[in-house]
Scaffold this motif. Structure first.
Motif, PDB file in Angstrom:
ATOM      1  N   GLY A   1      -6.299   5.136   2.834  1.00 20.73           N
ATOM      2  CA  GLY A   1      -7.074   4.698   1.676  1.00 20.73           C
ATOM      3  C   GLY A   1      -6.919   3.217   1.412  1.00 20.73           C
ATOM      4  O   GLY A   1      -6.908   2.794   0.261  1.00 20.73           O
ATOM      5  N   ALA A   2      -6.788   2.423   2.461  1.00 22.66           N
ATOM      6  CA  ALA A   2      -6.574   0.977   2.295  1.00 22.66           C
ATOM      7  C   ALA A   2      -7.482   0.205   3.232  1.00 22.66           C
ATOM      8  O   ALA A   2      -7.519   0.476   4.429  1.00 22.66           O
ATOM      9  N   GLY A   3      -8.221  -0.735   2.677  1.00 23.66           N
ATOM     10  CA  GLY A   3      -8.997  -1.658   3.499  1.00 23.66           C
ATOM     11  C   GLY A   3     -10.425  -1.209   3.765  1.00 23.66           C
ATOM     12  O   GLY A   3     -10.692  -0.023   3.973  1.00 23.66           O
ATOM     13  N   ARG A   4     -11.343  -2.177   3.737  1.00 22.86           N
ATOM     14  CA  ARG A   4     -12.751  -1.943   4.046  1.00 22.86           C
ATOM     15  C   ARG A   4     -13.212  -2.986   5.049  1.00 22.86           C
ATOM     16  O   ARG A   4     -12.768  -4.132   5.024  1.00 22.86           O
ATOM     17  N   ALA A   5     -14.095  -2.590   5.939  1.00 23.40           N
ATOM     18  CA  ALA A   5     -14.636  -3.496   6.959  1.00 23.40           C
ATOM     19  C   ALA A   5     -16.153  -3.538   6.827  1.00 23.40           C
ATOM     20  O   ALA A   5     -16.802  -2.488   6.762  1.00 23.40           O
ATOM     21  N   PRO A   6     -16.756  -4.731   6.775  1.00 28.35           N
ATOM     22  CA  PRO A   6     -18.210  -4.829   6.609  1.00 28.35           C
ATOM     23  C   PRO A   6     -18.949  -4.365   7.850  1.00 28.35           C
ATOM     24  O   PRO A   6     -18.499  -4.580   8.982  1.00 28.35           O
ATOM     25  N   ASN A   7     -20.097  -3.754   7.657  1.00 30.66           N
ATOM     26  CA  ASN A   7     -20.919  -3.250   8.763  1.00 30.66           C
ATOM     27  C   ASN A   7     -21.856  -4.342   9.270  1.00 30.66           C
ATOM     28  O   ASN A   7     -23.043  -4.370   8.953  1.00 30.66           O
ATOM     29  N   VAL A   8     -21.284  -5.256  10.052  1.00 31.32           N
ATOM     30  CA  VAL A   8     -22.078  -6.366  10.587  1.00 31.32           C
ATOM     31  C   VAL A   8     -22.458  -6.137  12.054  1.00 31.32           C
ATOM     32  O   VAL A   8     -23.337  -6.828  12.583  1.00 31.32           O
ATOM     33  N   GLU A   9     -21.812  -5.171  12.686  1.00 30.01           N
ATOM     34  CA  GLU A   9     -22.053  -4.950  14.113  1.00 30.01           C
ATOM     35  C   GLU A   9     -23.468  -4.398  14.350  1.00 30.01           C
ATOM     36  O   GLU A   9     -23.988  -3.621  13.557  1.00 30.01           O
ATOM     37  N   GLY A  10     -24.051  -4.799  15.459  1.00 28.05           N
ATOM     38  CA  GLY A  10     -25.323  -4.244  15.890  1.00 28.05           C
ATOM     39  C   GLY A  10     -26.552  -4.805  15.204  1.00 28.05           C
ATOM     40  O   GLY A  10     -27.673  -4.419  15.525  1.00 28.05           O
ATOM     41  N   LEU A  11     -26.371  -5.726  14.267  1.00 28.06           N
ATOM     42  CA  LEU A  11     -27.520  -6.277  13.548  1.00 28.06           C
ATOM     43  C   LEU A  11     -28.163  -7.459  14.274  1.00 28.06           C
ATOM     44  O   LEU A  11     -29.259  -7.874  13.928  1.00 28.06           O
TER      45      LEU A  11
ATOM     46  N   ILE B   1      -8.442   3.629  -4.437  1.00 26.37           N
ATOM     47  CA  ILE B   1      -8.824   4.813  -3.668  1.00 26.37           C
ATOM     48  C   ILE B   1      -7.607   5.662  -3.355  1.00 26.37           C
ATOM     49  O   ILE B   1      -7.607   6.887  -3.545  1.00 26.37           O
ATOM     50  N   GLY B   2      -6.532   5.032  -2.882  1.00 26.18           N
ATOM     51  CA  GLY B   2      -5.332   5.765  -2.531  1.00 26.18           C
ATOM     52  C   GLY B   2      -4.737   6.494  -3.719  1.00 26.18           C
ATOM     53  O   GLY B   2      -4.363   7.669  -3.623  1.00 26.18           O
ATOM     54  N   CYS B   3      -4.658   5.815  -4.871  1.00 26.27           N
ATOM     55  CA  CYS B   3      -4.057   6.433  -6.059  1.00 26.27           C
ATOM     56  C   CYS B   3      -4.916   7.557  -6.614  1.00 26.27           C
ATOM     57  O   CYS B   3      -4.400   8.612  -7.013  1.00 26.27           O
ATOM     58  N   GLU B   4      -6.224   7.340  -6.659  1.00 21.88           N
ATOM     59  CA  GLU B   4      -7.118   8.384  -7.164  1.00 21.88           C
ATOM     60  C   GLU B   4      -6.997   9.661  -6.339  1.00 21.88           C
ATOM     61  O   GLU B   4      -6.840  10.765  -6.890  1.00 21.88           O
ATOM     62  N   LEU B   5      -7.074   9.520  -5.022  1.00 20.51           N
ATOM     63  CA  LEU B   5      -7.066  10.708  -4.172  1.00 20.51           C
ATOM     64  C   LEU B   5      -5.674  11.310  -4.056  1.00 20.51           C
ATOM     65  O   LEU B   5      -5.536  12.537  -3.943  1.00 20.51           O
ATOM     66  N   ALA B   6      -4.630  10.485  -4.084  1.00 24.67           N
ATOM     67  CA  ALA B   6      -3.264  11.015  -4.054  1.00 24.67           C
ATOM     68  C   ALA B   6      -3.029  11.920  -5.257  1.00 24.67           C
ATOM     69  O   ALA B   6      -2.500  13.036  -5.127  1.00 24.67           O
ATOM     70  N   GLN B   7      -3.423  11.468  -6.447  1.00 18.87           N
ATOM     71  CA  GLN B   7      -3.226  12.281  -7.645  1.00 18.87           C
ATOM     72  C   GLN B   7      -4.085  13.538  -7.605  1.00 18.87           C
ATOM     73  O   GLN B   7      -3.611  14.633  -7.946  1.00 18.87           O
ATOM     74  N   ALA B   8      -5.344  13.396  -7.180  1.00 15.04           N
ATOM     75  CA  ALA B   8      -6.234  14.557  -7.141  1.00 15.04           C
ATOM     76  C   ALA B   8      -5.700  15.634  -6.199  1.00 15.04           C
ATOM     77  O   ALA B   8      -5.627  16.820  -6.557  1.00 15.04           O
ATOM     78  N   PHE B   9      -5.292  15.245  -4.985  1.00 11.74           N
ATOM     79  CA  PHE B   9      -4.818  16.234  -4.015  1.00 11.74           C
ATOM     80  C   PHE B   9      -3.454  16.801  -4.409  1.00 11.74           C
ATOM     81  O   PHE B   9      -3.159  17.964  -4.120  1.00 11.74           O
ATOM     82  N   ARG B  10      -2.632  16.012  -5.090  1.00 14.72           N
ATOM     83  CA  ARG B  10      -1.372  16.564  -5.600  1.00 14.72           C
ATOM     84  C   ARG B  10      -1.651  17.657  -6.625  1.00 14.72           C
ATOM     85  O   ARG B  10      -1.059  18.737  -6.586  1.00 14.72           O
TER      86      ARG B  10
ATOM     87  N   VAL C   1       2.892  12.233  -0.289  1.00  8.50           N
ATOM     88  CA  VAL C   1       3.712  11.033  -0.228  1.00  8.50           C
ATOM     89  C   VAL C   1       2.755   9.851  -0.100  1.00  8.50           C
ATOM     90  O   VAL C   1       1.837   9.867   0.728  1.00  8.50           O
ATOM     91  N   LEU C   2       2.933   8.870  -0.972  1.00  2.41           N
ATOM     92  CA  LEU C   2       2.031   7.711  -1.029  1.00  2.41           C
ATOM     93  C   LEU C   2       2.767   6.482  -0.523  1.00  2.41           C
ATOM     94  O   LEU C   2       3.792   6.082  -1.088  1.00  2.41           O
ATOM     95  N   PHE C   3       2.245   5.872   0.537  1.00  6.82           N
ATOM     96  CA  PHE C   3       2.839   4.673   1.128  1.00  6.82           C
ATOM     97  C   PHE C   3       2.083   3.440   0.649  1.00  6.82           C
ATOM     98  O   PHE C   3       0.851   3.400   0.684  1.00  6.82           O
ATOM     99  N   HIS C   4       2.838   2.427   0.227  1.00  8.51           N
ATOM    100  CA  HIS C   4       2.208   1.197  -0.251  1.00  8.51           C
ATOM    101  C   HIS C   4       3.066   0.002   0.150  1.00  8.51           C
ATOM    102  O   HIS C   4       4.295   0.032   0.010  1.00  8.51           O
ATOM    103  N   SER C   5       2.415  -1.040   0.631  1.00  8.16           N
ATOM    104  CA  SER C   5       3.151  -2.216   1.110  1.00  8.16           C
ATOM    105  C   SER C   5       3.708  -3.052  -0.033  1.00  8.16           C
ATOM    106  O   SER C   5       4.659  -3.815   0.154  1.00  8.16           O
ATOM    107  N   GLY C   6       3.145  -2.941  -1.217  1.00  4.43           N
ATOM    108  CA  GLY C   6       3.595  -3.726  -2.357  1.00  4.43           C
ATOM    109  C   GLY C   6       4.771  -3.095  -3.073  1.00  4.43           C
ATOM    110  O   GLY C   6       5.174  -1.962  -2.785  1.00  4.43           O
ATOM    111  N   SER C   7       5.301  -3.841  -4.034  1.00  2.00           N
ATOM    112  CA  SER C   7       6.443  -3.350  -4.810  1.00  2.00           C
ATOM    113  C   SER C   7       6.003  -2.447  -5.949  1.00  2.00           C
ATOM    114  O   SER C   7       6.838  -1.866  -6.641  1.00  2.00           O
TER     115      SER C   7
END
Length: 515
Positions: free
Chosen positions: A301-311, A217-226, A233-239
């Motif tokens: 553009g990093a990380g997803r959380a499941p929608n388990v609340e309120g069920l 997600i981050g790479c796709e949108l970073a390139q599109a908006f550039r 500027v794209l920040f990434h925790s990995g090498s």
């Protein structure tokens, strides 16, 4: 849910396109039906998984009673904040990329390109609105599904509540999806940030954009908006960006992003965000050095959380984890045998096509398996996926490191596009087709393709794996010349040549002389 509550669902900007969208996928004048005495299937969540389950079950013409519940927008992420809007603006961005490369093709373009960012975003909203009728409340009602707009929650072992309505069920399906995870960077909540759920509401281009996350997600949108005119500027925790992908493939995309002017900050730890006079300042450390950068907008553009609340899952003894989602077995059955789940709420594959495939498993396992017609497993799926950068990265099956963990002896065939005539003619020589096969066998275990339209090419390999078609048979498939897909045939031919051992070559040479 009352009509006044329905009217509070707003998609910004409030223009004719978004009003059309809402009129289809969460109509403000919708009146929830009177519930049936009992439903064969109640589906909570009208994203891809929920829609496919509901339409599939209702369309069997078996007289089944099916209810579908959605608290926000029918169509879920894919239609509203995912596949449809992102790929639409990526198409506009690709035009810019083609213009940048036009000189290499002998076409001289003026140095200044007039990018009408508001028009790009308006086109996206128009296309999204035009597609939305397929996922509309009215359409699903016409299919025989009882559509309830509102928040659904389990009330007892066999009932779900939606507003003041109670729906009794024989079986239920949880398909509530996932959302962008909330970042834990100090000060970012106060400064404000965008996610895939809000970035498509932009009407003015942010001149300076920070993107957090070097995954798909981050790479796709970073390139599109550039390409659409932002300084990025794209920040990434990995090498390395796209570090879950094939390393050779990720390297090609990383070089393209750098070439196009995206600043990559790798091995990065974001420490704080502060609001300053001229924007939002991000403080970070990378490779032992501390620095900061000021931008107009931040896109997470990093990380997803499941929608388990309120069920109220506890009421029906459905186990879940707030980070991983609802727990299911290989049949997509939860810890309550009468309740199943599908899509982002319970799966590692967070793709629209994965949710669709899982929904079909749920239909079979909830409606047919009780009659001895067999059960389908999630693990039986062969799942391809695509990262829609330019070039794209498409993958299916195993990576080499996965095969090694399973103690499978493998061999790799790599065909660079620099050896494929059509890719040379297209000036798209940097990519490749890489096929992993079992050593001493033509059995295909996995493949990675890097090309401008790799996603359109990977299905041939996927079909081969699913139908147990080996490289030998692929070698006999005629591919039109010139096409980039011819690289697959070249890979199959390369395998066939490995069968010619020195002894076989000597024998063939001897027989040739005799003839």
């Amino acid at each position: 849910m009352s009509n006044s509550e329905l009217e509070r669902v707003i998609v910004r900007p409030v223009d004719e396109y978004n009003q059309t969208l809402v009129s289809y996928v969460h109509p403000p004048n919708w009146v929830n039906p009177q519930p049936a005495d009992v439903y064969d299937l109640v589906v909570i969540g009208a994203g891809t998984a929920g829609l496919v389950v509901a339409a599939g079950a209702a369309g069997l013409d078996l007289g089944l009673k099916v209810a579908l519940i959605e608290k926000h927008l029918m169509g879920g992420d894919c239609l509203n904040v995912g596949c449809v809007p992102s790929k639409t603006i990526i198409r506009s961005a690709r035009v810019v990329g083609e213009i940048w490369d036009a000189k290499d093709l002998g076409v001289n373009i003026p140095a200044h390109i007039d990018i009408d960012f508001p028009a790009v975003m308006a086109r996206m909203r128009r296309i999204r609105a035009g597609i939305s009728h397929h996922d509309s409340a009215e359409r699903f009602s016409s299919l025989g599904v009882d559509v309830f707009l509102g928040s659904g929650r389990f009330a007892s072992k066999n009932t779900v509540e939606v507003g003041d309505k109670t729906l009794k069920f024989k079986k239920a399906v949880i398909a509530t999806g996932a959302r962008a995870a909330q970042p834990t960077i100090r000060g970012i909540e106060q400064a404000g940030y965008l996610t895939n759920e809000t970035v498509f509401s932009l009407i003015q281009r942010p001149e300076r954009l920070a993107v957090i996350g070097g995954g798909p997600i981050g790479c796709e949108l970073a390139q599109a908006f550039r390409r659409l005119g932002c300084e990025v500027v794209l920040f990434h925790s990995g090498s390395h960006i796209l570090n879950k992908e094939d390393a050779d493939a990720a390297e090609i995309v990383q070089k393209v992003l750098i070439k196009e002017g995206i600043r990559l900050v790798l091995n990065c730890q974001l420490e704080e965000v502060a609001t300053v006079t001229d924007g939002k300042r991000l403080y970070f450390s990378s490779k032992g050095h501390r620095d900061s950068v000021t931008v107009d907008e931040i896109l997470v553009g990093a990380g997803r959380a499941p929608n388990v609340e309120g069920l109220n899952l506890e009421a029906v003894e459905v186990e879940y984890d707030k980070r991983q989602g609802v727990k299911v077995n290989d049949y997509l059955q939860t810890t309550n045998p009468k309740i199943y789940a599908a899509g982002d709420i319970c799966m590692n594959w967070k793709f629209t096509h994965a949710a669709d495939a899982a929904a079909r498993i749920v239909i079979k396992n909830t409606l047919f398996s009780p009659f001895g017609l067999g059960r389908s497993k999630l693990s039986s799926l062969m799942m391809p996926w695509v990262t829609y950068t330019d070039p794209e990265i498409a993958h299916v099956g195993m990576y080499e490191h996965q095969a090694q963990k399973l103690l499978i002896d493998v061999a790799t065939i790599k065909i660079p596009f620099s050896s494929v005539d059509r890719a040379i003619a297209d000036d798209e020589e940097s990519g490749f087709v890489k096929i992993l096969h079992k050593k001493g066998s033509d059995e295909i275990l996995g493949a990675t393709i890097v090309a401008s339209h790799a996603g359109e090419t990977i299905s041939e390999v996927t079909a081969a794996i699913v139908n147990k078609i080996g490289l030998s048979k692929l070698s006999s498939v005629i591919h039109p010349y010139p096409t980039q897909a011819e690289a697959i045939k070249k890979a199959a031919d390369a395998y066939r040549r490995t069968l010619l051992t020195p002894r076989t070559k000597r024998l063939l040479g001897f027989l040739t002389k005799l003839s």
